[in-house]
Design a protein around this motif. Structure first.
Motif, PDB file in Angstrom:
ATOM      1  N   ASP A   1      -5.149   2.388 -10.688  1.00  0.00           N
ATOM      2  CA  ASP A   1      -6.679   3.181  -9.528  1.00  0.00           C
ATOM      3  C   ASP A   1      -7.101   1.228  -8.866  1.00  0.00           C
ATOM      4  O   ASP A   1      -7.834   1.489  -8.039  1.00  0.00           O
TER       5      ASP A   1
ATOM      6  N   LEU B   1      -6.713  -1.583  -0.714  1.00  0.00           N
ATOM      7  CA  LEU B   1      -6.825  -1.139   0.222  1.00  0.00           C
ATOM      8  C   LEU B   1      -8.743  -1.095   0.832  1.00  0.00           C
ATOM      9  O   LEU B   1      -8.490  -1.921   2.012  1.00  0.00           O
TER      10      LEU B   1
ATOM     11  N   ALA C   1       0.512   7.175  -6.863  1.00  0.00           N
ATOM     12  CA  ALA C   1      -1.130   7.182  -6.917  1.00  0.00           C
ATOM     13  C   ALA C   1      -0.835   9.044  -6.759  1.00  0.00           C
ATOM     14  O   ALA C   1      -1.417   9.990  -6.752  1.00  0.00           O
ATOM     15  N   PHE C   2      -0.362   9.806  -5.968  1.00  0.00           N
ATOM     16  CA  PHE C   2       0.291  11.402  -5.141  1.00  0.00           C
ATOM     17  C   PHE C   2       1.039  11.484  -6.489  1.00  0.00           C
ATOM     18  O   PHE C   2       0.892  12.825  -6.630  1.00  0.00           O
TER      19      PHE C   2
ATOM     20  N   LEU D   1      -5.061  -0.148  -6.853  1.00  0.00           N
ATOM     21  CA  LEU D   1      -5.012   0.638  -5.413  1.00  0.00           C
ATOM     22  C   LEU D   1      -6.666   0.166  -4.688  1.00  0.00           C
ATOM     23  O   LEU D   1      -6.552   0.292  -3.248  1.00  0.00           O
TER      24      LEU D   1
ATOM     25  N   TRP E   1      -5.009  16.188  -2.139  1.00  0.00           N
ATOM     26  CA  TRP E   1      -3.760  16.871  -2.183  1.00  0.00           C
ATOM     27  C   TRP E   1      -3.575  17.979  -1.536  1.00  0.00           C
ATOM     28  O   TRP E   1      -3.301  19.563  -0.806  1.00  0.00           O
TER      29      TRP E   1
ATOM     30  N   THR F   1       0.345   4.014  -2.672  1.00  0.00           N
ATOM     31  CA  THR F   1       0.066   5.242  -2.521  1.00  0.00           C
ATOM     32  C   THR F   1       0.882   6.856  -3.119  1.00  0.00           C
ATOM     33  O   THR F   1       0.022   7.616  -3.364  1.00  0.00           O
TER      34      THR F   1
ATOM     35  N   ILE G   1      -7.104  10.880  -4.736  1.00  0.00           N
ATOM     36  CA  ILE G   1      -6.055  11.304  -4.168  1.00  0.00           C
ATOM     37  C   ILE G   1      -5.287  12.856  -4.571  1.00  0.00           C
ATOM     38  O   ILE G   1      -4.533  13.521  -3.739  1.00  0.00           O
TER      39      ILE G   1
ATOM     40  N   LEU H   1       0.740  -1.284  -0.130  1.00  0.00           N
ATOM     41  CA  LEU H   1      -0.294   0.371  -0.402  1.00  0.00           C
ATOM     42  C   LEU H   1       1.072   1.419   0.345  1.00  0.00           C
ATOM     43  O   LEU H   1       0.232   2.291  -0.595  1.00  0.00           O
ATOM     44  N   LEU H   2       1.927   1.336   0.879  1.00  0.00           N
ATOM     45  CA  LEU H   2       2.509   2.284   0.716  1.00  0.00           C
ATOM     46  C   LEU H   2       3.071   2.874  -1.195  1.00  0.00           C
ATOM     47  O   LEU H   2       3.513   3.920  -1.270  1.00  0.00           O
TER      48      LEU H   2
ATOM     49  N   LEU I   1      -9.420   6.485  -8.333  1.00  0.00           N
ATOM     50  CA  LEU I   1      -9.015   7.317  -6.968  1.00  0.00           C
ATOM     51  C   LEU I   1      -6.808   7.882  -7.257  1.00  0.00           C
ATOM     52  O   LEU I   1      -7.564   9.051  -6.267  1.00  0.00           O
ATOM     53  N   THR I   2      -7.163   6.938  -7.861  1.00  0.00           N
ATOM     54  CA  THR I   2      -5.380   8.535  -8.129  1.00  0.00           C
ATOM     55  C   THR I   2      -6.091  10.082  -8.145  1.00  0.00           C
ATOM     56  O   THR I   2      -5.271  10.624  -7.226  1.00  0.00           O
TER      57      THR I   2
END
Length: 174
Positions: A104, A111, A92-93, A107, A172, A89, A168, A85-86, A164-165
Motif C-alpha cells: 500500500d 502513484l 495489488a490486484f 503504491l 475490481w 498495480t 483496488i 507501477l505495472l 489502496l490494495t
C-alpha cells in the motif's frame, strides 16, 4: 498628404532628411532607428505573457549551471518509476486485502510521485520561470504543496482506512 510625407513628418529629423532611401528600404531603416531610440528612452513596456529579453542580440545566451538531477539520471528515474507501477498495480490486484501495508505504501508513494513528475514537466515546458517570472514559481510551489497534501491523504487512507490494495480489489469486483 502623401504617405511618404506623412511618414517623414512623424519620424525624427535625422531620418526624414535622407532622400536617398526610397520605398521599403527607407521605411525599414526609419522604423528600426525609431524603435532603437524608443528602446534607449525606455518606452518599451512589458507585455504580459510575452518573452522577457535581457541584453542585446549580440549577447551570448545564458544557460543554467549543469545539474545531474535534471539530466539523464532524472530521465532514468522517471522511466524506472513508470515501469515499476505495472508490477505494483498487478500485485495489488493479486493480493486482495489490507494485509500488505508495505505494498500500500509503495503504491501510494509511486502513484503520487509519478503524477508530480508529470505535472512538473508540464510546468517546466509551458510555464517556465524565465518567460513567466511570477506565475511559474507560484505554480511550482502550488504543485509541491498539493503533492505534500496528497501524500498526507494517501498515508491517512492507508493507515486509518482500508488501504489502496483493498480499494483496488473492491473496485475490481464491483
Amino acid at each position: 498628404m502623401s504617405t511618404s510625407l506623412l511618414l517623414r513628418s512623424t519620424l525624427p529629423r535625422h531620418i526624414a532628411r535622407q532622400p536617398t532611401l526610397v520605398g521599403a528600404v527607407w521605411l525599414r531603416k526609419a522604423l528600426a532607428s525609431t524603435a532603437a531610440a524608443q528602446e534607449e528612452q525606455g518606452e518599451f513596456k512589458y507585455v504580459p505573457g510575452g518573452p522577457i529579453y535581457k541584453g542585446t542580440v549580440n549577447d551570448p545566451t545564458t544557460f543554467p549551471p549543469p545539474n545531474k538531477s535534471e539530466g539523464s539520471y532524472h530521465w532514468a528515474f522517471e522511466r524506472l518509476l513508470a515501469a515499476s507501477l505495472l508490477p505494483l498495480t498487478g500485485a495489488a490486484f493479486v493480493t486482495s486485502g489490507s494485509a500488505y501495508p508495505v505494498l500500500d505504501g509503495l503504491l501510494g508513494v509511486s502513484l503520487v510521485m509519478h503524477s508530480h513528475i508529470g505535472f512538473d514537466s508540464a510546468l517546466v515546458d509551458y510555464v517556465h520561470k524565465r518567460k513567466f517570472p511570477k506565475l511559474g514559481p507560484t505554480l511550482t510551489w502550488l504543485l509541491r504543496a498539493t503533492t505534500v497534501g496528497v501524500l498526507v491523504g494517501v498515508y491517512q487512507f492507508n493507515t486509518q482506512d482500508i488501504g489502496l490494495t483493498e480499494l483496488i480489489a473492491k473496485a475490481w469486483h464491483a
